[in-house]
Design an enzyme around this catalytic site. Structure first.
Site, PDB file in Angstrom:
ATOM      1  N   HIS A  84      -9.821   1.999   0.376  1.00 52.84           N
ATOM      2  CA  HIS A  84      -9.689   0.949   1.377  1.00 52.84           C
ATOM      3  C   HIS A  84     -10.732   1.033   2.502  1.00 52.84           C
ATOM      4  CE1 HIS A  84      -7.656  -2.207   3.556  1.00 52.84           C
ATOM      5  NE2 HIS A  84      -6.710  -2.269   2.646  1.00 52.84           N
ATOM      6  N   HIS A 107       0.810  -1.231   0.000  1.00 54.29           N
ATOM      7  CA  HIS A 107       0.000   0.000   0.000  1.00 54.29           C
ATOM      8  C   HIS A 107       0.841   1.279   0.000  1.00 54.29           C
ATOM      9  CE1 HIS A 107      -3.466  -2.474   0.258  1.00 54.29           C
ATOM     10  NE2 HIS A 107      -3.548  -2.603   1.573  1.00 54.29           N
ATOM     11  N   GLU A 140     -11.428  -3.981  -2.923  1.00 54.37           N
ATOM     12  CA  GLU A 140     -10.514  -2.943  -3.401  1.00 54.37           C
ATOM     13  C   GLU A 140     -10.285  -3.088  -4.901  1.00 54.37           C
ATOM     14  OE1 GLU A 140      -7.016  -3.455  -0.720  1.00 54.37           O
ATOM     15  OE2 GLU A 140      -8.487  -4.606   0.393  1.00 54.37           O
TER      16      GLU A 140
HETATM   17  C1  BGC Z   1      -4.654  -6.494   2.083  1.00 47.37           C
HETATM   18  C2  BGC Z   1      -4.517  -7.223   3.385  1.00 47.37           C
HETATM   19  C3  BGC Z   1      -4.044  -6.239   4.416  1.00 47.37           C
HETATM   20  C4  BGC Z   1      -5.035  -5.111   4.497  1.00 47.37           C
HETATM   21  C5  BGC Z   1      -4.654  -4.056   5.497  1.00 47.37           C
HETATM   22  C6  BGC Z   1      -5.619  -5.380   2.243  1.00 47.37           C
HETATM   23  O1  BGC Z   1      -5.668  -4.658   1.070  1.00 47.37           O
HETATM   24  O2  BGC Z   1      -5.041  -7.352   1.047  1.00 47.37           O
HETATM   25  O3  BGC Z   1      -3.603  -8.289   3.285  1.00 47.37           O
HETATM   26  O4  BGC Z   1      -3.902  -6.844   5.660  1.00 47.37           O
HETATM   27  O5  BGC Z   1      -5.147  -4.511   3.249  1.00 47.37           O
HETATM   28  O6  BGC Z   1      -3.347  -3.714   5.383  1.00 47.37           O
END
Ligand code: BGC
Length: 344
Positions: A179, A105, A309
């Site tokens: 998110h 991310h 997402e």
């Molecule tokens: C991911 C997860 C992660 C979460 C928070 C999601 O987009 O796929 O693996 O734990 O985000 O970080």
């Protein structure tokens, strides 16, 4: 239509603002310039009862602590890049490692942790906020100055539009996403296991134990990932000890198309997600373990919410067979997601 703006705190000398939107049909959204974040979203159930259907915090300060990207805009690269590196134009770029050896991310200070410029926008049918952020050359290891824009619009058809634009002055990789953690039952239910989910994807990208795609593409048929027909999230969850955290390859690509539909049978709340993106990460809140206390001080337990997402596939910079995430000077990165709310 209503839009109210207020300053709630200061962060590095800049005002942190909450923007309260109302679409004239009782839907309400609260946005914040830190992380271009959706803080809350109130929608009616089939009897008209309004409830907030997203996880988050009541106060800005809590967003600075242990925060698993609640409602945030994620970038430059949503999801993971294996080994936190890629080669572009013959040059290797080393990115911030923030999940073991990998990049997740956008790194240590991704787009969820920066202050965006914010301008309220509205017309006769919608109300919203346009956020801008200039990510400097070298930010978290990425090449190029990346000029990004995210516009949230809530309209009179009970749709939330999320529109993304970006340009660069050097070739780079971009993959922006949203998110939010949803629980359509509001505060009524502690988990999302009875929500009925449909995902318009016949294939997915298998991944290793650290969730980096292996590069293969597999059919969902015959696996717990088959959501082509609606069924409860909890129905086959036991077959996946780590829970759902998978990138689905959407069947229709390129144009805005229905990617997923979620029905919460008790409240009658329904959410439909349309996107121009080729992939959809479905995450069933597996890492939530009750230690985070969200709105109203309530602990956020395992599977207390789900994320859908819309994005390009994880690790595309190292997987030439996946749709490209390269953005070059002179090109415009464009992405659109529409989330429509209704009741049954
Ligand atoms: C991911 C997860 C992660 C979460 C928070 C999601 O987009 O796929 O693996 O734990 O985000 O970080």
């Amino acid at each position: 239509m209503k839009l109210e703006e207020r300053t709630v705190a200061e962060y590095h000398g800049r005002p942190v603002k909450f923007f309260d939107l109302e679409n004239g049909r009782r839907l309400r959204a609260r946005l914040m310039n830190y992380g271009a974040t959706l803080i809350s979203l109130h929608i009616p159930d089939r009897t008209g009862r309004l409830e907030d259907i997203t996880l988050g915090f009541d106060n800005f300060e809590d967003y600075l602590g242990n925060n698993p990207y609640f409602g945030a805009t994620v970038g430059r690269y949503a999801n993971r890049i294996g080994g936190a590196r890629f080669v572009l134009g013959g040059q290797e770029y080393v990115l911030a490692r923030n999940e073991g050896p990998n990049h997740l991310h956008g790194g240590l200070k991704g787009f969820d942790k920066v202050m965006w410029e914010a301008v309220p926008v509205s017309d006769s049918r919608s109300v919203g906020v346009r956020f801008n952020y200039l990510s400097p050359d070298g930010d978290e290891g990425y090449p190029g100055n990346l000029d990004c824009q995210v516009t949230y619009l809530l309209n009179e058809n009970d749709e939330l539009h999320l529109a993304y634009l970006a340009t660069t002055d050097r070739p780079t990789h971009v993959n922006l996403s949203h998110h939010s953690y949803f629980n359509l039952a509001g505060s009524r239910k502690e988990n999302i296991l009875e929500h009925e989910l449909q995902i318009m994807a016949s294939r997915f990208t298998p991944a290793d134990e650290r969730l980096i795609p292996t590069g293969e593409i597999k059919e969902v048929a015959g696996t717990p990932l088959d959501f082509l027909k609606p069924r409860p999230i909890g129905q086959r969850l036991k077959e996946l000890p780590a829970g759902y955290d998978h990138n689905f390859i959407l069947d229709s690509r390129g144009e805005l198309a229905l990617a997923a539909r979620v029905v919460e049978p008790e409240s009658g709340r329904v959410m439909e997600l349309y996107t121009t993106e080729p992939g959809l990460q479905f995450y069933s809140g597996n890492f939530l373990d009750g230690t985070i206390r969200g709105k109203g001080g309530r602990p956020c337990g395992r599977h207390s919410a789900f994320c859908l997402e819309p994005q390009h596939f994880p690790d595309s910079p190292n997987k030439p067979q996946f749709p490209s995430t390269v953005l070059k000077p002179g090109e415009i990165y464009k992405s659109l997601t529409v989330i429509k709310f209704l009741t049954v």
